[in-house]
Design an enzyme around this catalytic site. Structure first.
Site, mmCIF file in Angstrom:
data_model
loop_
_atom_site.group_PDB
_atom_site.id
_atom_site.type_symbol
_atom_site.label_atom_id
_atom_site.label_comp_id
_atom_site.label_asym_id
_atom_site.label_seq_id
_atom_site.Cartn_x
_atom_site.Cartn_y
_atom_site.Cartn_z
ATOM 1 N N HIS A 160 -7.294 -0.139 11.632
ATOM 2 C CA HIS A 160 -6.258 0.774 11.696
ATOM 3 C C HIS A 160 -5.682 1.602 10.428
ATOM 4 O O HIS A 160 -5.292 2.426 10.423
ATOM 5 C CB HIS A 160 -5.220 0.392 12.548
ATOM 6 N N GLU A 167 2.067 -11.147 -3.940
ATOM 7 C CA GLU A 167 0.589 -10.562 -4.376
ATOM 8 C C GLU A 167 0.358 -9.076 -3.722
ATOM 9 O O GLU A 167 -0.073 -8.408 -4.175
ATOM 10 C CB GLU A 167 -0.480 -11.682 -4.036
#
Length: 180
Positions: free
Chosen positions: A103, A76
């Protein structure tokens, strides 16, 4: 916030629970997954549609994120990352959910619905949604490098290109760990 979700048969039950969970928190949920259980359905189209919707909404200024899931979350994530502008991260705990946003400014996460309880997965998704991108220069710089490569295949120069000798050891080379 608008949340686009996509799954295959492996996450169908999870999807129903997740839609109720997110709606109860005030999110607008858009489901791109299957309507009924089919053990032979395929995740790519469901996940790619969810990822396309995230990119489209973000381009239109809509605050949106995506969640794709299946048995492991791996396929996925790969499917979602095929969509230009998507930064999909595989999440397996609270720290990876948080770091995906802080991040990497991930706009889609992938979760293995067969790898976690619903409560665990929901907590990862909640943390992902509530965590902002840090905006730190080093993270923004790296994301820009990914976007540049995605657009035109440009990478930073390879530091080995200026070397006269390839960075490969052969049988005549010796290695002295004391030499550093």
């Amino acid at each position: 916030m608008r949340i686009h979700i996509g799954t295959d048969h492996a996450g169908l039950e999870f999807s129903t629970q997740l839609q109720h969970h997110l709606a109860s928190q005030g999110h607008e949920v858009v489901d791109h997954g299957p309507i009924e259980y089919d053990p032979l359905d395929d995740y790519p189209a469901f996940c790619i549609r969810a990822a396309q919707a995230v990119v489209r909404d973000q381009a239109d200024g809509v605050e949106t994120l995506g969640v794709v899931f299946g048995g492991s979350g791996n396929g996925e994530q790969i499917a979602a990352n095929k969509v230009l502008g998507v930064r999909a991260a595989l999440v397996w705990n609270i720290a990876t959910a948080e770091l995906a946003r802080q991040h990497n400014d991930a706009n889609v996460i992938a979760i293995g619905a067969r790898q976690h309880t619903f409560d665990e997965a929901a907590s990862f998704i909640d943390r992902f949604i509530e965590t902002p991108f840090s905006g730190e220069e080093r993270h923004a710089r790296r994301i820009a490098q990914l976007a540049a490569y995605e657009q035109d295949g440009i990478l930073l120069p390879d530091p080995r290109e200026s070397e006269t000798k390839p960075d490969v050891l052969d049988a005549s080379d010796s290695f002295d760990p004391e030499a550093g």
